[in-house]
Scaffold this motif. Sequence first.
Motif, short mmCIF file in Angstrom:
data_model
loop_
_atom_site.label_atom_id
_atom_site.label_comp_id
_atom_site.label_asym_id
_atom_site.label_seq_id
_atom_site.Cartn_x
_atom_site.Cartn_y
_atom_site.Cartn_z
N SER A 48 0.84 -1.20 0.00
CA SER A 48 0.00 0.00 0.00
C SER A 48 0.87 1.24 0.00
N ARG A 295 -8.81 2.78 -2.15
CA ARG A 295 -7.40 2.78 -2.52
C ARG A 295 -6.90 1.41 -2.94
N ALA A 296 -7.34 0.36 -2.23
CA ALA A 296 -6.81 -0.98 -2.49
C ALA A 296 -7.81 -1.88 -3.20
#
Length: 428
Positions: A48, A295-296
């Motif tokens: 990340s 985001r992921a």
Amino acid sequence: MTDIALTPPAGVSAAPIVRELPGPTLAEVEAARDVVRAVAEVTPMETSRHLSEILGVPVHMKCENLQRTGSYKIRGAYNRMSRLGDEEKARGVVAASAGNHAQGVAFAARELGIRATIFMPIGVALPKLQATRHYGAEVVLVGHTVAEPLRAAQTHAADTGAVYIPPFDHPDVIAGQGTLGLEVLEQVPDLETLIVPIGGGGLISGMASVLKRKAAELGREIRIIGVQSSHAAAYPASLAAGVPTGVEVSPTIADGIAVSKPGKLNFAIIKDAVDEVVTVDDDDIARAMLVLLERAKLVVEPAGAVGVAAILTGRVRASGPTVVMLSGGNIDPLVMERVISHGLAASERYLKLRIPLPDRPGQLAETSRIVAEQNANVVEVLHTRHGSGLQISQVELELHIETRGPEHAEQVLHALRAHGYEPRSLSV
């Protein structure tokens, strides 16, 4: 048990302290891995950039939310049940759970050809109930908290001879969860910090047993941090008292780790092998789930996202490569919808306002125009004459507005105030 070298306190030049670490040995965990690999997949380790920027070190996410049955629980359940004798298997197994442990036991029972009875609370999320039944277990609904199914399961075991499969407080369960420690170190060999959700302590005690021993073999340190919900924080109280201590559990979205008292075996390991335990609240967790989703592109249940919440809120620090455990992904879509709304609000990207207005035509259009000029999006409107505190010549307008974040939300509020309105921000 194995002797491990512990680093002396800062400023102390004496030789490293050597202390016996409780919990499963490396040999026992390696044996468990040979068993567990029959059902558990080696889940991905994702990097990340966003979390790395926040923490200031490389951050990796261990995606047990992508495990079969949706969580790591299959590891401990299968390892425990595979060690049952033929006579025990014939008696069947019983467990109590609100979700992940239930699915782990049900799946393991199906694979091993064992009859399983699972007690679950009446209000259990429908997807978790359906999944547990799908794996072939008989599900009995009883009570409204996990404590009531737990008592029912233990009574069932006493009455029928079925083998009770505990969710965390058993050596075989701990060794099964410890297989994740081996897996993590193989995927991130230079690991320096591990962040793990804690409920009863099965996952972190298993992983800590492995990683502290491995660190001693390698002649270096691996720092282990546990994270609990502030609404069910039994470990800080227990560590302060020196013994497992029960706490009152308040309602929390992280129901998967809402455990009122540590397991005895788990606590014995954690008090020696875990370096720190921190807490996060529901707003923190909702924001973390939203970050993971955006985001992921990962769906993670609230209990599985507490480690990310601890990073986002600055409650943890790290000096080198860090792994945060995403321990599960089983979440009811209806709960997910509410959590996303709550996470947007907690991130100040979902603004809920009440605005008293003069009771005359054109006021709704005017406020909508002001909001639109700030490039914010109105998603819901409620217009009423019955709000408390309103004068007879006033109405109240409730607006739900999507914004891009705190600065944009403040920009919308400032624009409304500049036009003479008095908006009041509400929690979602």
